[in-house]
Enzyme design. Sequence first.
Site, PDB file in Angstrom:
ATOM      1  N   ASP A  52     -18.771  -1.605 -11.424  1.00 50.31           N
ATOM      2  CA  ASP A  52     -19.174  -0.408 -11.953  1.00 50.31           C
ATOM      3  C   ASP A  52     -20.778  -0.267 -11.953  1.00 50.31           C
ATOM      4  O   ASP A  52     -21.478  -1.075 -12.328  1.00 50.31           O
ATOM      5  CB  ASP A  52     -18.744  -0.221 -13.511  1.00 50.31           C
ATOM      6  CG  ASP A  52     -19.086   0.874 -14.298  1.00 50.31           C
ATOM      7  OD1 ASP A  52     -19.602   1.811 -13.632  1.00 50.31           O
ATOM      8  OD2 ASP A  52     -19.414   0.813 -15.606  1.00 50.31           O
ATOM      9  N   ASN A  86     -22.451   2.634 -13.109  1.00 47.81           N
ATOM     10  CA  ASN A  86     -23.259   3.435 -13.887  1.00 47.81           C
ATOM     11  C   ASN A  86     -22.759   3.313 -15.495  1.00 47.81           C
ATOM     12  O   ASN A  86     -23.008   4.078 -16.365  1.00 47.81           O
ATOM     13  CB  ASN A  86     -22.973   4.844 -13.630  1.00 47.81           C
ATOM     14  CG  ASN A  86     -21.380   5.393 -13.688  1.00 47.81           C
ATOM     15  OD1 ASN A  86     -20.623   4.395 -13.910  1.00 47.81           O
ATOM     16  ND2 ASN A  86     -21.292   6.517 -13.197  1.00 47.81           N
ATOM     17  N   ASP A  93     -19.958   3.505 -16.953  1.00 42.68           N
ATOM     18  CA  ASP A  93     -18.817   4.049 -17.735  1.00 42.68           C
ATOM     19  C   ASP A  93     -17.565   3.339 -17.725  1.00 42.68           C
ATOM     20  O   ASP A  93     -16.482   3.681 -18.134  1.00 42.68           O
ATOM     21  CB  ASP A  93     -18.603   5.578 -16.885  1.00 42.68           C
ATOM     22  CG  ASP A  93     -18.036   5.370 -15.649  1.00 42.68           C
ATOM     23  OD1 ASP A  93     -18.025   4.144 -15.118  1.00 42.68           O
ATOM     24  OD2 ASP A  93     -17.781   6.335 -14.761  1.00 42.68           O
ATOM     25  N   ASP A 136     -17.170   2.060  -9.185  1.00 40.14           N
ATOM     26  CA  ASP A 136     -17.211   3.212  -8.202  1.00 40.14           C
ATOM     27  C   ASP A 136     -17.930   2.959  -6.816  1.00 40.14           C
ATOM     28  O   ASP A 136     -18.162   1.792  -6.386  1.00 40.14           O
ATOM     29  CB  ASP A 136     -18.587   4.227  -9.182  1.00 40.14           C
ATOM     30  CG  ASP A 136     -19.600   3.269  -9.522  1.00 40.14           C
ATOM     31  OD1 ASP A 136     -19.870   2.334  -8.950  1.00 40.14           O
ATOM     32  OD2 ASP A 136     -19.745   3.412 -10.958  1.00 40.14           O
ATOM     33  N   ASP A 185      -7.073   5.258   2.122  1.00 40.55           N
ATOM     34  CA  ASP A 185      -5.645   5.281   2.029  1.00 40.55           C
ATOM     35  C   ASP A 185      -5.309   6.982   2.216  1.00 40.55           C
ATOM     36  O   ASP A 185      -6.042   7.894   1.632  1.00 40.55           O
ATOM     37  CB  ASP A 185      -5.465   5.197   0.336  1.00 40.55           C
ATOM     38  CG  ASP A 185      -4.245   4.189  -0.155  1.00 40.55           C
ATOM     39  OD1 ASP A 185      -3.125   4.828   0.502  1.00 40.55           O
ATOM     40  OD2 ASP A 185      -4.354   3.381  -0.459  1.00 40.55           O
ATOM     41  N   ASP A 242       0.395   5.549   2.556  1.00 38.82           N
ATOM     42  CA  ASP A 242       1.228   5.754   1.489  1.00 38.82           C
ATOM     43  C   ASP A 242       2.519   6.061   1.355  1.00 38.82           C
ATOM     44  O   ASP A 242       2.698   7.153   2.057  1.00 38.82           O
ATOM     45  CB  ASP A 242       0.478   6.329   0.181  1.00 38.82           C
ATOM     46  CG  ASP A 242       1.074   6.138  -1.134  1.00 38.82           C
ATOM     47  OD1 ASP A 242       0.992   5.011  -1.708  1.00 38.82           O
ATOM     48  OD2 ASP A 242       1.345   7.136  -1.814  1.00 38.82           O
ATOM     49  N   GLU A 273       2.765   1.996   4.661  1.00 42.69           N
ATOM     50  CA  GLU A 273       3.384   1.240   3.694  1.00 42.69           C
ATOM     51  C   GLU A 273       4.964   1.348   3.885  1.00 42.69           C
ATOM     52  O   GLU A 273       5.418   2.386   3.783  1.00 42.69           O
ATOM     53  CB  GLU A 273       2.939   1.709   2.326  1.00 42.69           C
ATOM     54  CG  GLU A 273       3.536   1.081   1.080  1.00 42.69           C
ATOM     55  CD  GLU A 273       3.548   1.892  -0.062  1.00 42.69           C
ATOM     56  OE1 GLU A 273       3.570   0.920  -1.325  1.00 42.69           O
ATOM     57  OE2 GLU A 273       3.455   2.890  -0.311  1.00 42.69           O
ATOM     58  N   HIS A 284      -2.631  -3.809  -5.063  1.00 44.51           N
ATOM     59  CA  HIS A 284      -2.544  -3.098  -6.318  1.00 44.51           C
ATOM     60  C   HIS A 284      -0.984  -2.749  -7.063  1.00 44.51           C
ATOM     61  O   HIS A 284      -1.296  -2.540  -8.349  1.00 44.51           O
ATOM     62  CB  HIS A 284      -3.272  -1.794  -6.024  1.00 44.51           C
ATOM     63  CG  HIS A 284      -2.439  -0.977  -5.187  1.00 44.51           C
ATOM     64  ND1 HIS A 284      -2.428  -1.153  -3.846  1.00 44.51           N
ATOM     65  CD2 HIS A 284      -1.986   0.361  -5.647  1.00 44.51           C
ATOM     66  CE1 HIS A 284      -1.762  -0.281  -3.468  1.00 44.51           C
ATOM     67  NE2 HIS A 284      -1.460   0.668  -4.306  1.00 44.51           N
ATOM     68  N   ASP A 285      -0.105  -3.144  -6.222  1.00 51.14           N
ATOM     69  CA  ASP A 285       1.061  -2.956  -6.904  1.00 51.14           C
ATOM     70  C   ASP A 285       1.768  -4.164  -7.221  1.00 51.14           C
ATOM     71  O   ASP A 285       3.152  -4.152  -7.432  1.00 51.14           O
ATOM     72  CB  ASP A 285       2.167  -2.196  -5.948  1.00 51.14           C
ATOM     73  CG  ASP A 285       1.827  -0.811  -5.469  1.00 51.14           C
ATOM     74  OD1 ASP A 285       1.074  -0.157  -6.516  1.00 51.14           O
ATOM     75  OD2 ASP A 285       1.949  -0.113  -4.451  1.00 51.14           O
TER      76      ASP A 285
HETATM   77  C1  NOJ Z   1       2.538   3.431  -3.446  1.00 51.25           C
HETATM   78  C2  NOJ Z   1       0.987   3.017  -3.765  1.00 51.25           C
HETATM   79  O1  NOJ Z   1       0.735   1.993  -3.235  1.00 51.25           O
HETATM   80  C3  NOJ Z   1       1.432   3.070  -5.543  1.00 51.25           C
HETATM   81  O2  NOJ Z   1       0.323   2.411  -6.259  1.00 51.25           O
HETATM   82  C4  NOJ Z   1       1.622   4.550  -5.843  1.00 51.25           C
HETATM   83  O3  NOJ Z   1       1.783   4.618  -7.220  1.00 51.25           O
HETATM   84  C5  NOJ Z   1       2.766   5.030  -5.290  1.00 51.25           C
HETATM   85  N1  NOJ Z   1       2.768   4.743  -3.855  1.00 51.25           N
HETATM   86  C6  NOJ Z   1       2.716   6.650  -5.395  1.00 51.25           C
HETATM   87  O4  NOJ Z   1       1.769   7.012  -4.485  1.00 51.25           O
END
Ligand code: NOJ
Length: 588
Positions: free
Chosen positions: A53, A55, A57, A61, A130, A232, A286, A361-362
Site C-alpha cells: 500500500d 497511500n 488506505d 495499489d 486478468d 477467468d 482457468e 488467490h483462491d
Molecule cells: C475465479 C477467480 O479466480 C475467483 O477469485 C473468482 O471469485 C471467480 N472466478 C469469479 O470471477
Amino acid sequence: MKVRKYFALLTVAILTAMAACQSPTKKDDQSIPNRKWWKEAVVYQIYPRSFKDSNGDGVGDLKGIISKLDYIKSLGVDVIWLNPIYASPNHDNGYDISDYRKIMKEFGTMADFDSLLNGMHRRGLKLVLDLVVNHTSSDHEWFKQSRSSRTNPYRHFYHWWPAEKGKPAKRYSYFDVDNNAWKYDSTTNAYYLHYFARSQPDLNWENPEVRKKIYSMMRYWFDKGIDGFRMDVIPFISKDTTFPPLPKKYHGNFLHYYANGPHLHQYLHEMNQKVLSHYDIMTVAEGAGVTSDEAMNFVDPKRQELNMLYNFEVMGLGLKGGEYRDLDSNGVSLVQFKKIYTKWDSVYGERGWGTIFLGNHDMPRMVTRWGNDSPEYRELSSKMLTTFLLTMHGTPYYYFGDELGMDNIKFDSISDYRDIETLHIYEHIKETGGDLQRFLNNEKMIARDNGRTPFQWDTTANAGFTSGTPWIKVNPNYKTVNEAVEEKDPNSTLNYFRKMVQFRKNNLIMVYGKYELLDQDNPNVYAYTRELNGRKMLILLNFTDHQADAHLPVNMKNAKQLIGNYSKTAEKENPLSLRPYEAKVYQL
Ligand code: NOJ
C-alpha cells in the site's frame, strides 16, 4: 603486445568454457523445437490488494507495486500476473468489473498503470492481466441498461428468463446464499443468470454484439502493451440459452456442465483469430471443470485457441467437500497426487503446453495445504514444494509470498473474514441451522482469505504493508517471516526460491525435458526424471516429516547432486535416502 593478446584469448577461452559448464544445455538450444518465451517463463502472481500500500488506505495499489519492482526483478521471474485491477465495487475483490477500461479507484489511476507497465518493460518483466468476461458487475453500465427494460438495446447482453414462463430450470451458484444462480428482478418481471454472486450477472456470449465489445476491450489492453491474459472461468462462457433442466448427474457437481457450453470452442477460436493471433502474447485459461481428456481442445496449437490451461484436479485431494467443506481425515494421498500430475503431463506429450501451480488467490497457502507449516518444518517444506514447482514440466505459476514461506492465518472468528465465498456459506449454514463451528474449523485450512493476507515486508507495524489499517489482518508471524529478515539469510526460503529460479533458467532440461515418474507407489517420496538430448536429471522429494527412501532402478554411482534444500549434507550420505521434507536434484 603479443603476450597481451595471448592472455586475452586465453581469458576468452576460459570464460567460454566456464559458461558452458554453468549452462550445460546451451548447446541443446537449437535442437529444441517450438521454443516460446512463455514456456520458459516463471510467472509470479500478485494479488494487488495485498502486496504493498503506497497511500495508507490499507489497500495495496499500483504505486505500491511500482515501488517493489526491483524486488520482483531480483527474484529472477519473467512475468507478473495481476489479479483484476479494473473499476469494481469489489464484492468479489475485482472479479466484478464495472468498467473494463478504468482502473479501480483504490488501486490508482491509468497514469499509474502506464508507469507500472513502463517500469516493468524497462526491467525486462512482462505483464499479464486478468480477463474476467464470463460476467460483469451488476454496476456495469451494460447491466444497468439491460435490466432497465425488455426492449433496451443491451437487454440481450445478459441472460434473462421472463417470469411469465414460470421458474427457470435449476442452476447452481457459487456465491449465492441460496445456491441459486437465477435472481428475480421486479423491474422487468424476469430472472437473470449469475453463476457467481447476484452482483455478478453472466454475459450472454451467444450475442455477437457482446463478443465484439469484449474483443475490442482486449485490443485496447494489448495496444497499450500488455503481454497476455489469464482468463477467468473462461470455459463457462457459452450457454445453451434454452436453459433445459440440468441433467441429473450434474446435480451436486455442475462444474463440468458449466464448462461445456455448446459454442465454447467456436468463440475461443474466434477470439484467437480476431485478437490474440495479432500479438506476441501469452494466454492461460482457468480450466475450472475441464478434464484431462478435454484439455487439448483448448491448447492444441493446430486449433488456434489458447496457449495454456491450468487444471484443478489435484486441488480436490484431501477434501471431502460438501456444504461444510470437510477435510478428509486421511489427509492427502501422495500416490494420488503423483498420479494426477503424471496423467496431466502425458496430455501434453506431443503437443500443447501445461502449467504447474500449488497456490493462488483462491487457495490456502501452499505450505499449509501441501507441506507442513509447523515451526520445525515450515521453511524446509516450503523449499521442497518450490523445488517441485521449478523442476516440473509446464510453466510454473508462483504465488506471491510463497517465496517467504507465508502460511495460513487460520482466523478463529467469522468477523475476520472478508471473502464473499466464506461469508455467504457461513450465512447459508446459519440460516439453515447448521454447525457453524465445524465450518469455521475447516475454513482454517481451506478459506481463500488464507492466501490473501498482506505480504510481509519487514518487522515494522503491519509488516511494512501499510501505514494505515490493513483491509484484512496481517499474519502475526510477520516478525520472523518477512522479506527483510530473509534477505540477510543466504539459506532463507526467499534465497532458495531465487536459486531454484536460476537453476531452471540455466537448465533448459527443466523446461523442455521429458518427465518420467519413478517409484509410483511410494507413499512418501515423489521421484521423477527429466531428460533432454541425452542428459538426465533425477528429482527426489520427501513429502513427509520423517526420513524416507526412494526405491529406484537407477545407478547412483556417478550421480552428482546439483541442488537441494538442506544446507548441510547428511552424515551418512545415501543419495536415495531423504531427510524430512528433503528435496534433491541429481545429474545422472
Ligand atoms: C475465479 C477467480 O479466480 C475467483 O477469485 C473468482 O471469485 C471467480 N472466478 C469469479 O470471477
